[in-house]
Design a protein around this motif. Structure first.
Motif, PDB file in Angstrom:
ATOM      1  N   MET A 294       0.797  -1.263  -0.034  1.00  0.00           N
ATOM      2  CA  MET A 294      -0.037   0.010  -0.001  1.00  0.00           C
ATOM      3  C   MET A 294       0.833   1.291  -0.056  1.00  0.00           C
ATOM      4  O   MET A 294       0.480   2.165   0.783  1.00  0.00           O
ATOM      5  CB  MET A 294      -1.079   0.162   1.290  1.00  0.00           C
ATOM      6  N   ALA A 295       1.816   1.256  -0.793  1.00  0.00           N
ATOM      7  CA  ALA A 295       2.956   2.377  -0.906  1.00  0.00           C
ATOM      8  C   ALA A 295       2.264   3.514  -1.598  1.00  0.00           C
ATOM      9  O   ALA A 295       2.549   4.666  -1.517  1.00  0.00           O
ATOM     10  CB  ALA A 295       4.196   1.897  -1.445  1.00  0.00           C
ATOM     11  N   PHE A 296       1.368   3.134  -2.447  1.00  0.00           N
ATOM     12  CA  PHE A 296       0.615   4.178  -3.165  1.00  0.00           C
ATOM     13  C   PHE A 296      -0.825   3.672  -3.743  1.00  0.00           C
ATOM     14  O   PHE A 296      -0.984   2.390  -3.575  1.00  0.00           O
ATOM     15  CB  PHE A 296       1.253   4.743  -4.497  1.00  0.00           C
ATOM     16  N   LYS A 297      -1.599   4.537  -4.148  1.00  0.00           N
ATOM     17  CA  LYS A 297      -3.249   4.263  -4.395  1.00  0.00           C
ATOM     18  C   LYS A 297      -3.156   3.528  -5.680  1.00  0.00           C
ATOM     19  O   LYS A 297      -2.441   4.068  -6.450  1.00  0.00           O
ATOM     20  CB  LYS A 297      -3.871   5.251  -4.243  1.00  0.00           C
ATOM     21  N   VAL A 298      -4.096   2.542  -5.889  1.00  0.00           N
ATOM     22  CA  VAL A 298      -4.368   2.203  -7.119  1.00  0.00           C
ATOM     23  C   VAL A 298      -5.701   2.241  -7.481  1.00  0.00           C
ATOM     24  O   VAL A 298      -6.391   2.284  -6.684  1.00  0.00           O
ATOM     25  CB  VAL A 298      -3.696   0.628  -7.167  1.00  0.00           C
ATOM     26  N   SER A 299      -6.251   2.057  -8.783  1.00  0.00           N
ATOM     27  CA  SER A 299      -7.378   2.177  -9.294  1.00  0.00           C
ATOM     28  C   SER A 299      -8.374   0.752  -8.825  1.00  0.00           C
ATOM     29  O   SER A 299      -7.944  -0.243  -8.756  1.00  0.00           O
ATOM     30  CB  SER A 299      -7.617   2.177 -11.036  1.00  0.00           C
ATOM     31  N   PRO A 300      -9.683   1.273  -8.638  1.00  0.00           N
ATOM     32  CA  PRO A 300     -10.414   0.007  -8.495  1.00  0.00           C
ATOM     33  C   PRO A 300     -10.425  -1.276  -9.491  1.00  0.00           C
ATOM     34  O   PRO A 300     -10.462  -2.323  -9.092  1.00  0.00           O
ATOM     35  CB  PRO A 300     -11.753   0.424  -8.486  1.00  0.00           C
ATOM     36  N   LEU A 301     -10.262  -0.763 -10.323  1.00  0.00           N
ATOM     37  CA  LEU A 301      -9.735  -1.801 -11.737  1.00  0.00           C
ATOM     38  C   LEU A 301      -8.909  -2.772 -11.498  1.00  0.00           C
ATOM     39  O   LEU A 301      -8.822  -3.867 -11.491  1.00  0.00           O
ATOM     40  CB  LEU A 301      -9.698  -1.176 -13.041  1.00  0.00           C
ATOM     41  N   TYR A 302      -7.579  -2.173 -11.012  1.00  0.00           N
ATOM     42  CA  TYR A 302      -6.433  -2.844 -10.738  1.00  0.00           C
ATOM     43  C   TYR A 302      -6.806  -3.816  -9.471  1.00  0.00           C
ATOM     44  O   TYR A 302      -6.336  -4.896  -9.468  1.00  0.00           O
ATOM     45  CB  TYR A 302      -5.181  -2.077 -10.523  1.00  0.00           C
ATOM     46  N   LYS A 303      -7.329  -3.250  -8.641  1.00  0.00           N
ATOM     47  CA  LYS A 303      -7.519  -4.057  -7.343  1.00  0.00           C
ATOM     48  C   LYS A 303      -8.528  -5.183  -7.529  1.00  0.00           C
ATOM     49  O   LYS A 303      -8.098  -6.136  -6.900  1.00  0.00           O
ATOM     50  CB  LYS A 303      -8.324  -3.123  -6.218  1.00  0.00           C
ATOM     51  N   GLN A 304      -9.497  -5.113  -8.418  1.00  0.00           N
ATOM     52  CA  GLN A 304     -10.359  -6.059  -8.837  1.00  0.00           C
ATOM     53  C   GLN A 304      -9.685  -7.008  -9.834  1.00  0.00           C
ATOM     54  O   GLN A 304      -9.846  -8.412  -9.436  1.00  0.00           O
ATOM     55  CB  GLN A 304     -11.596  -5.465  -9.642  1.00  0.00           C
ATOM     56  N   LYS A 305      -8.956  -6.917 -10.579  1.00  0.00           N
ATOM     57  CA  LYS A 305      -8.390  -7.626 -11.441  1.00  0.00           C
ATOM     58  C   LYS A 305      -6.966  -8.288 -11.324  1.00  0.00           C
ATOM     59  O   LYS A 305      -6.818  -9.286 -11.674  1.00  0.00           O
ATOM     60  CB  LYS A 305      -8.578  -7.033 -13.017  1.00  0.00           C
ATOM     61  N   CYS A 306      -6.053  -7.488 -10.667  1.00  0.00           N
ATOM     62  CA  CYS A 306      -4.947  -7.660 -10.487  1.00  0.00           C
ATOM     63  C   CYS A 306      -4.170  -7.979  -9.247  1.00  0.00           C
ATOM     64  O   CYS A 306      -3.458  -8.735  -8.813  1.00  0.00           O
ATOM     65  CB  CYS A 306      -3.802  -6.847 -11.196  1.00  0.00           C
ATOM     66  N   SER A 307      -4.717  -7.396  -8.044  1.00  0.00           N
ATOM     67  CA  SER A 307      -3.983  -7.194  -6.898  1.00  0.00           C
ATOM     68  C   SER A 307      -3.936  -8.600  -6.166  1.00  0.00           C
ATOM     69  O   SER A 307      -2.958  -8.995  -5.491  1.00  0.00           O
ATOM     70  CB  SER A 307      -4.526  -6.123  -5.978  1.00  0.00           C
ATOM     71  N   SER A 308      -4.886  -9.525  -6.350  1.00  0.00           N
ATOM     72  CA  SER A 308      -4.931 -10.722  -5.346  1.00  0.00           C
ATOM     73  C   SER A 308      -3.892 -11.577  -5.919  1.00  0.00           C
ATOM     74  O   SER A 308      -3.207 -12.436  -5.106  1.00  0.00           O
ATOM     75  CB  SER A 308      -6.198 -11.482  -5.857  1.00  0.00           C
ATOM     76  N   CYS A 309      -3.106 -11.359  -7.152  1.00  0.00           N
ATOM     77  CA  CYS A 309      -2.192 -12.376  -7.660  1.00  0.00           C
ATOM     78  C   CYS A 309      -0.721 -11.535  -7.939  1.00  0.00           C
ATOM     79  O   CYS A 309       0.333 -11.944  -7.522  1.00  0.00           O
ATOM     80  CB  CYS A 309      -2.347 -12.877  -9.206  1.00  0.00           C
ATOM     81  N   HIS A 310      -0.850 -10.370  -8.186  1.00  0.00           N
ATOM     82  CA  HIS A 310       0.182  -9.446  -8.171  1.00  0.00           C
ATOM     83  C   HIS A 310       0.708  -8.535  -7.264  1.00  0.00           C
ATOM     84  O   HIS A 310       1.413  -7.552  -7.313  1.00  0.00           O
ATOM     85  CB  HIS A 310       0.240  -8.571  -9.550  1.00  0.00           C
ATOM     86  N   GLY A 311      -0.100  -8.524  -6.073  1.00  0.00           N
ATOM     87  CA  GLY A 311       0.020  -7.803  -5.014  1.00  0.00           C
ATOM     88  C   GLY A 311      -0.578  -6.272  -5.189  1.00  0.00           C
ATOM     89  O   GLY A 311      -0.753  -5.951  -6.253  1.00  0.00           O
ATOM     90  N   VAL A 312      -0.868  -5.826  -4.219  1.00  0.00           N
ATOM     91  CA  VAL A 312      -1.665  -4.547  -3.713  1.00  0.00           C
ATOM     92  C   VAL A 312      -0.870  -3.253  -4.894  1.00  0.00           C
ATOM     93  O   VAL A 312      -1.402  -2.486  -5.311  1.00  0.00           O
ATOM     94  CB  VAL A 312      -1.855  -3.917  -2.515  1.00  0.00           C
ATOM     95  N   ASN A 313       0.380  -3.382  -5.036  1.00  0.00           N
ATOM     96  CA  ASN A 313       1.149  -2.403  -5.857  1.00  0.00           C
ATOM     97  C   ASN A 313       2.045  -2.854  -6.784  1.00  0.00           C
ATOM     98  O   ASN A 313       3.030  -2.532  -7.111  1.00  0.00           O
ATOM     99  CB  ASN A 313       2.111  -1.391  -4.810  1.00  0.00           C
ATOM    100  N   GLY A 314       1.720  -4.073  -7.317  1.00  0.00           N
ATOM    101  CA  GLY A 314       2.451  -4.878  -8.239  1.00  0.00           C
ATOM    102  C   GLY A 314       3.836  -5.299  -7.884  1.00  0.00           C
ATOM    103  O   GLY A 314       4.608  -5.780  -8.724  1.00  0.00           O
ATOM    104  N   GLU A 315       3.948  -5.621  -6.636  1.00  0.00           N
ATOM    105  CA  GLU A 315       5.236  -6.130  -6.267  1.00  0.00           C
ATOM    106  C   GLU A 315       5.281  -7.677  -6.345  1.00  0.00           C
ATOM    107  O   GLU A 315       6.342  -8.380  -6.206  1.00  0.00           O
ATOM    108  CB  GLU A 315       5.600  -5.940  -4.735  1.00  0.00           C
TER     109      GLU A 315
END
Length: 174
Positions: free
Chosen positions: A90-111
């Motif tokens: 959670m170093a920076f805010k991400v869009s709801p689209l990223y949260k919904q589609k990507c964050s579960s596998c790629h992490g909250v900030n793409g890490e």
């Protein structure tokens, strides 16, 4: 005839009494076994008599201040360690689209967690990968399922956002 009826009743009463006594004996035997189990499982706890300890001398204010400072330093070290282990969560805010589609596998900030790390990838590189997953050129059923209902504008928006993660992370670190 009456004698026979009375004899039959007496016999039935005697049989009932015998059955009743047998039942009582069975219950008494069960209670006896339970009591034996309780006796076997009893534990003895020894209580030791302790003598009262000698009261420690009262510390000087300087000692208390030094001890408080030491505790604060330990807490600061633990917090620093926790921050380092948490990484960029959670170093920076991400869009709801990223949260919904990507964050579960790629992490909250793409890490990267289950999926690969996305930080540092260019928007073009990410967009091409998304298009390839959606078309089936790159096979990944999870990615295909997530991207199949998205249009090209959403894919481009997501790619641009992911491509900006490196700059956002660097800005958040300052």
């Amino acid at each position: 005839m009456i004698r026979h009826i009375i004899a039959a009743i007496a016999t039935l009463l005697a049989l009932w009494a015998m059955a009743f006594m047998y039942d009582l004996d069975q219950k008494a035997e069960r209670y006896k076994k339970i009591q034996e189990l309780i006796e076997k499982t009893k534990m003895e706890v020894k209580v030791e008599q302790t003598t009262p300890s000698v009261q420690e001398p009262i510390q000087a204010p300087e000692d208390l201040e030094a001890e408080r400072k030491k505790e604060e330093d330990e807490v600061a070290k633990k917090l620093k360690s926790l921050r380092e282990r948490a990484g960029s969560a959670m170093a920076f805010k991400v869009s709801p689209l990223y949260k919904q589609k990507c964050s579960s596998c790629h992490g909250v900030n793409g890490e990267g967690t289950v999926g690969p790390k996305l930080i540092g990838k260019s928007p073009e590189e990410v967009h091409q990968a998304l298009v390839d997953f959606k078309s089936g050129k790159r096979q990944n059923y999870v990615m295909y399922g997530l991207l199949s209902k998205m249009d090209d504008a959403q894919l481009k928006e997501l790619a641009d956002e992911i491509g900006s993660f490196q700059q956002k992370l660097e800005a958040a670190a300052q």
